[in-house]
Design a protein around this motif. Structure first.
Motif, PDB file in Angstrom:
ATOM      1  N   GLN A   1      63.755  -5.403  80.909  1.00  0.00           N
ATOM      2  CA  GLN A   1      63.113  -4.101  80.749  1.00  0.00           C
ATOM      3  C   GLN A   1      63.740  -3.313  79.612  1.00  0.00           C
TER       4      GLN A   1
ATOM      5  N   LEU B   1      61.817  -1.933  76.138  1.00  0.00           N
ATOM      6  CA  LEU B   1      61.867  -0.514  75.746  1.00  0.00           C
ATOM      7  C   LEU B   1      62.396  -0.360  74.324  1.00  0.00           C
TER       8      LEU B   1
ATOM      9  N   GLN C   1      60.562   1.409  71.314  1.00  0.00           N
ATOM     10  CA  GLN C   1      61.207   2.515  70.587  1.00  0.00           C
ATOM     11  C   GLN C   1      61.009   2.336  69.083  1.00  0.00           C
TER      12      GLN C   1
ATOM     13  N   ALA D   1      58.702   4.809  72.861  1.00  0.00           N
ATOM     14  CA  ALA D   1      59.751   4.989  73.886  1.00  0.00           C
ATOM     15  C   ALA D   1      60.794   5.962  73.368  1.00  0.00           C
ATOM     16  N   THR D   2      61.142   6.887  74.226  1.00  0.00           N
ATOM     17  CA  THR D   2      62.134   7.898  73.833  1.00  0.00           C
ATOM     18  C   THR D   2      63.563   7.373  74.041  1.00  0.00           C
ATOM     19  N   LYS D   3      64.503   8.040  73.410  1.00  0.00           N
ATOM     20  CA  LYS D   3      65.917   7.676  73.560  1.00  0.00           C
ATOM     21  C   LYS D   3      66.394   7.917  74.986  1.00  0.00           C
ATOM     22  N   ALA D   4      65.873   8.944  75.626  1.00  0.00           N
ATOM     23  CA  ALA D   4      66.268   9.232  77.011  1.00  0.00           C
ATOM     24  C   ALA D   4      65.864   8.087  77.938  1.00  0.00           C
ATOM     25  N   ARG D   5      64.670   7.537  77.660  1.00  0.00           N
ATOM     26  CA  ARG D   5      64.219   6.407  78.507  1.00  0.00           C
ATOM     27  C   ARG D   5      65.081   5.174  78.263  1.00  0.00           C
TER      28      ARG D   5
ATOM     29  N   GLU E   1      68.370   5.684  80.136  1.00  0.00           N
ATOM     30  CA  GLU E   1      68.185   5.516  81.581  1.00  0.00           C
ATOM     31  C   GLU E   1      68.146   4.030  81.962  1.00  0.00           C
ATOM     32  N   GLN E   2      67.455   3.236  81.155  1.00  0.00           N
ATOM     33  CA  GLN E   2      67.385   1.807  81.461  1.00  0.00           C
ATOM     34  C   GLN E   2      68.734   1.121  81.227  1.00  0.00           C
TER      35      GLN E   2
END
Length: 376
Positions: free
Chosen positions: A132, A136, A140, A145-149, A152-153
């Motif tokens: 995953q 992401l 990105q 896809a954001t840096k925050a996502r 989180e992963q």
């Protein structure tokens, strides 16, 4: 009581006086010698008036070492109890009584089916989280896809990796391995036994060399130092010496016994010495050439000692000495005598004070024994 008649008393007194005056002549007539001749003859044959015959010996330098004797306990070079760290049932035992095992060998295995399942689950989660995260990162790059996502992963991947490591650690706790190469003790448990945390499964011993711990009084500590050679004996091997060297000395002195513990290391290539043996230790230190006299020549007097020194004209006189080490029938003389001086080596009990003696040299006494050696 019988009374002498008065008329016989004058004659009795005259008879006693005559016998007193003629006593010496009566003795002479019986022995055939006069009193002076008899006394002269007694002295000529070593009688009461002649000098006593004693064995004399020269003060000389002798190789000497200080010796300290102690009792110690043999210990293994390495020894450890292999304990279970968890409460679990034993699944498999992989050693025989007294078997030699290398470092890292599996000694026993506990049941770990549940921990194995947890490991597989955590590994699957880790693989899914990593896939995953990879997707992401691709998104990105395309701006979807954001840096925050991504962060989180990444945290999910780290959690899954930690869970995998935890499951692996739980499995490792259920596998008992040898921490070093050595011999295992007798087996105390069987497969199927449920052991608690802290239960000893086996004891492993490396006794390729022996650590010999022994105690010495604090007064002997100045004579000890690392590297000093020692010899040890065990009752199991009478008449045989095992040599080693002092490795370390405990810096603490027991305040009750006023003794310190020293540790020597003995090579044990044939493994004959076993941990737990009682051994006697002989430590030799300070080798030197010292002035010595025979032990029988030294006479104790209070806290001191003296010898009978013999002059060139064979006159014996008391000389106070300061004695040192006693070893092999010799006494070290620290003060009071010089090399080459003669002392009475045997027969000191015959001397009552300064005076002439009849010396018998040690070599002559030994050659003509037992006639020439006077009683000590």
């Amino acid at each position: 009581m019988i009374r002498t008649p008065d008329r016989l008393r004058p004659f009795l007194f005259l008879s006693v006086a005559a016998l007193s005056l003629s006593g010496c002549s009566l003795v002479d007539s019986i022995t055939g010698k006069s009193g002076a001749a008899a006394e002269k003859g007694g002295n000529a044959k070593g009688g009461p008036g002649s000098p006593p015959a004693v064995v004399v010996e020269k003060v000389a330098y002798t190789p000497l070492v200080d010796s300290i004797e102690a009792v110690g306990t043999a210990r293994a070079n390495e020894q450890a109890d292999l304990n279970s760290t968890v409460t679990e049932r034993i699944d498999r035992i992989n050693f025989a009584d007294g078997q030699f095992v290398p470092r890292g060998a599996v000694i026993a295995e506990l049941v770990r089916s549940e921990q194995g399942a947890n490991l597989k689950e955590s590994q699957a989660r880790l693989r899914e989280a990593e896939l995953q995260l990879a997707r992401l990162k691709q998104l990105q790059g395309q701006g979807f896809a954001t840096k925050a996502r991504i962060d989180e992963q990444q945290a999910s991947v780290d959690v899954a990796r930690a869970q995998t490591q935890q499951a692996s650690s739980q499995i490792a706790d259920r596998v008992i391995r040898a921490p070093f190469s050595g011999y295992l003790s007798l087996r105390r448990i069987s497969p199927g036994t449920v052991v608690n945390a802290g239960t000893t499964v086996a004891t492993i011993v490396d006794h390729s060399r022996i650590k010999l711990d022994f105690t010495v009084p604090e007064t002997f500590l100045p004579a000890l130092k690392p590297g000093l050679e020692i010899s040890a004996r065990a009752a199991a091997f009478p008449g045989e010496e095992f040599r080693g060297r002092i490795a370390s000395i405990d810096p603490l002195v027991d305040p009750v016994t006023r003794a310190a513990t020293a540790r020597a290391v003995l090579p044990n290539p044939d493994l004959r010495l076993r941990p737990g043996m009682l051994m006697t230790v002989d430590i030799k230190s300070d080798p030197r050439d010292a002035l010595t006299v025979p032990e029988l020549a030294v006479v104790g007097e209070g806290s001191g000692a003296y010898v009978w020194r013999v002059s060139e004209d064979n006159q014996a006189s008391r000389t106070i000495i300061r004695a040192g080490t006693r070893r092999d029938g010799r006494v070290e003389v620290l003060d009071g005598l010089k090399a080459g001086e003669r002392v009475v080596a045997e027969g000191t009990v015959k001397l009552r004070g300064p005076g002439p003696i009849k010396p018998v040299e040690r070599e002559a006494a030994a050659k003509n024994a037992p006639e020439a050696v006077p009683a000590a």
